[in-house]
Design a protein around this motif. Structure first.
Motif, PDB file in Angstrom:
ATOM      1  N   TYR A 167     -40.678  15.586  35.436  1.00  0.00           N
ATOM      2  CA  TYR A 167     -39.286  15.417  34.550  1.00  0.00           C
ATOM      3  C   TYR A 167     -38.834  16.939  34.819  1.00  0.00           C
ATOM      4  O   TYR A 167     -39.098  17.431  34.016  1.00  0.00           O
ATOM      5  CB  TYR A 167     -39.213  14.571  33.491  1.00  0.00           C
ATOM      6  N   PRO A 168     -37.682  17.053  35.437  1.00  0.00           N
ATOM      7  CA  PRO A 168     -37.020  18.515  35.060  1.00  0.00           C
ATOM      8  C   PRO A 168     -36.285  18.428  33.616  1.00  0.00           C
ATOM      9  O   PRO A 168     -35.958  17.394  33.401  1.00  0.00           O
ATOM     10  CB  PRO A 168     -35.614  18.350  36.131  1.00  0.00           C
ATOM     11  N   ILE A 169     -36.174  19.576  33.292  1.00  0.00           N
ATOM     12  CA  ILE A 169     -35.936  19.812  31.825  1.00  0.00           C
ATOM     13  C   ILE A 169     -35.036  20.901  31.824  1.00  0.00           C
ATOM     14  O   ILE A 169     -35.324  22.093  32.516  1.00  0.00           O
ATOM     15  CB  ILE A 169     -36.857  19.750  30.865  1.00  0.00           C
ATOM     16  N   LYS A 209     -35.123  24.483  24.369  1.00  0.00           N
ATOM     17  CA  LYS A 209     -34.791  25.402  23.178  1.00  0.00           C
ATOM     18  C   LYS A 209     -34.733  24.382  21.974  1.00  0.00           C
ATOM     19  O   LYS A 209     -34.945  24.657  20.821  1.00  0.00           O
ATOM     20  CB  LYS A 209     -33.398  25.986  23.389  1.00  0.00           C
ATOM     21  N   LYS A 210     -34.174  23.136  22.056  1.00  0.00           N
ATOM     22  CA  LYS A 210     -33.813  22.041  21.139  1.00  0.00           C
ATOM     23  C   LYS A 210     -35.312  21.574  20.872  1.00  0.00           C
ATOM     24  O   LYS A 210     -35.505  21.643  19.519  1.00  0.00           O
ATOM     25  CB  LYS A 210     -33.240  21.042  21.829  1.00  0.00           C
ATOM     26  N   ILE A 238     -40.967  17.543  19.239  1.00  0.00           N
ATOM     27  CA  ILE A 238     -41.216  16.057  19.819  1.00  0.00           C
ATOM     28  C   ILE A 238     -41.973  15.323  18.769  1.00  0.00           C
ATOM     29  O   ILE A 238     -43.052  15.596  18.670  1.00  0.00           O
ATOM     30  CB  ILE A 238     -41.728  16.038  21.155  1.00  0.00           C
ATOM     31  N   LYS A 239     -41.472  14.378  18.369  1.00  0.00           N
ATOM     32  CA  LYS A 239     -42.004  13.328  17.502  1.00  0.00           C
ATOM     33  C   LYS A 239     -42.696  11.908  18.159  1.00  0.00           C
ATOM     34  O   LYS A 239     -43.750  11.590  17.769  1.00  0.00           O
ATOM     35  CB  LYS A 239     -41.196  12.726  16.426  1.00  0.00           C
ATOM     36  N   ALA A 275     -43.213  24.752  23.845  1.00  0.00           N
ATOM     37  CA  ALA A 275     -41.763  25.079  24.355  1.00  0.00           C
ATOM     38  C   ALA A 275     -41.348  26.349  24.296  1.00  0.00           C
ATOM     39  O   ALA A 275     -40.843  27.135  25.111  1.00  0.00           O
ATOM     40  CB  ALA A 275     -40.610  24.004  23.568  1.00  0.00           C
ATOM     41  N   SER A 276     -41.769  26.978  23.000  1.00  0.00           N
ATOM     42  CA  SER A 276     -41.352  28.557  22.988  1.00  0.00           C
ATOM     43  C   SER A 276     -42.152  29.381  23.984  1.00  0.00           C
ATOM     44  O   SER A 276     -41.649  30.187  24.571  1.00  0.00           O
ATOM     45  CB  SER A 276     -41.781  28.906  21.549  1.00  0.00           C
TER      46      SER A 276
END
Length: 171
Positions: free
Chosen positions: A121-123, A129-130, A136-137, A165-166
């Motif tokens: 899945y492209p992001i 950053k979000k 992610i929960k 993510a960071s």
């Protein structure tokens, strides 16, 4: 004398914390592409035997990957355009769309046959950053028709997704 010892201990504690934070990016895969010169990075995290997810980057191409193992020798494919829903730590929902078909790869574990699927899945950088901010929960990977696989993340794993993510965003 006690003040000097306390200051020294405080300094050592802060130093250890800084060193720990500096070493927090553990990539499962990191290499430079021989042709493009772009750095390819991947952080793969297995939730359980049935579900694994990964953060991926090649240059400015960012992706989330979802790997699902389903019992049995499955013959269906998960079509391009299938969804991955992420419920973030702030309760907002992010929906990603796969960019290719996922075909089953059958394998044996113990005395059971399973079919493994790998979805991509492209992001965007902004979406990452979000995730870096709130984590992610909950993850829902859609398989076929109305079936899906859910993964609920506990507090520590939510914090880990912020870190992943960071790390993927770092140049």
């Amino acid at each position: 004398m006690k003040t000097k010892i306390l200051l020294l201990l405080a300094f050592l504690l802060l130093s250890i914390t800084t060193i720990t934070k500096a070493q927090k990016c553990n990539y499962t895969h990191e290499k430079v592409d021989e042709f493009s010169g772009l750095v390819e990075k991947r952080i793969v995290k297995q939730h359980n035997f049935y579900f694994t997810f990964a953060f991926y980057r090649l240059g400015d191409d960012f992706r989330l990957e979802s790997y699902v193992n389903i019992p049995g020798d499955q013959a269906f494919l998960i079509p391009e355009g299938s969804k991955l829903n992420l419920k973030l730590g702030d309760k907002s929902v992010m929906e990603l769309t796969s960019i290719k078909n996922a075909t089953p790869q059958s394998f044996v574990s113990g005395n059971q046959i399973y079919s493994g699927y790998a979805m991509t899945y492209p992001i965007t950088k902004e979406q990452l950053k979000k995730i870096e901010e709130v984590g992610i929960k909950f993850i829902r990977t859609y398989l076929k028709d109305e079936s899906y696989y859910d993964m609920d993340l506990k507090k520590k794993k939510i914090e880990n997704t912020k870190n992943y993510a960071s790390c993927i965003l770092k140049d």
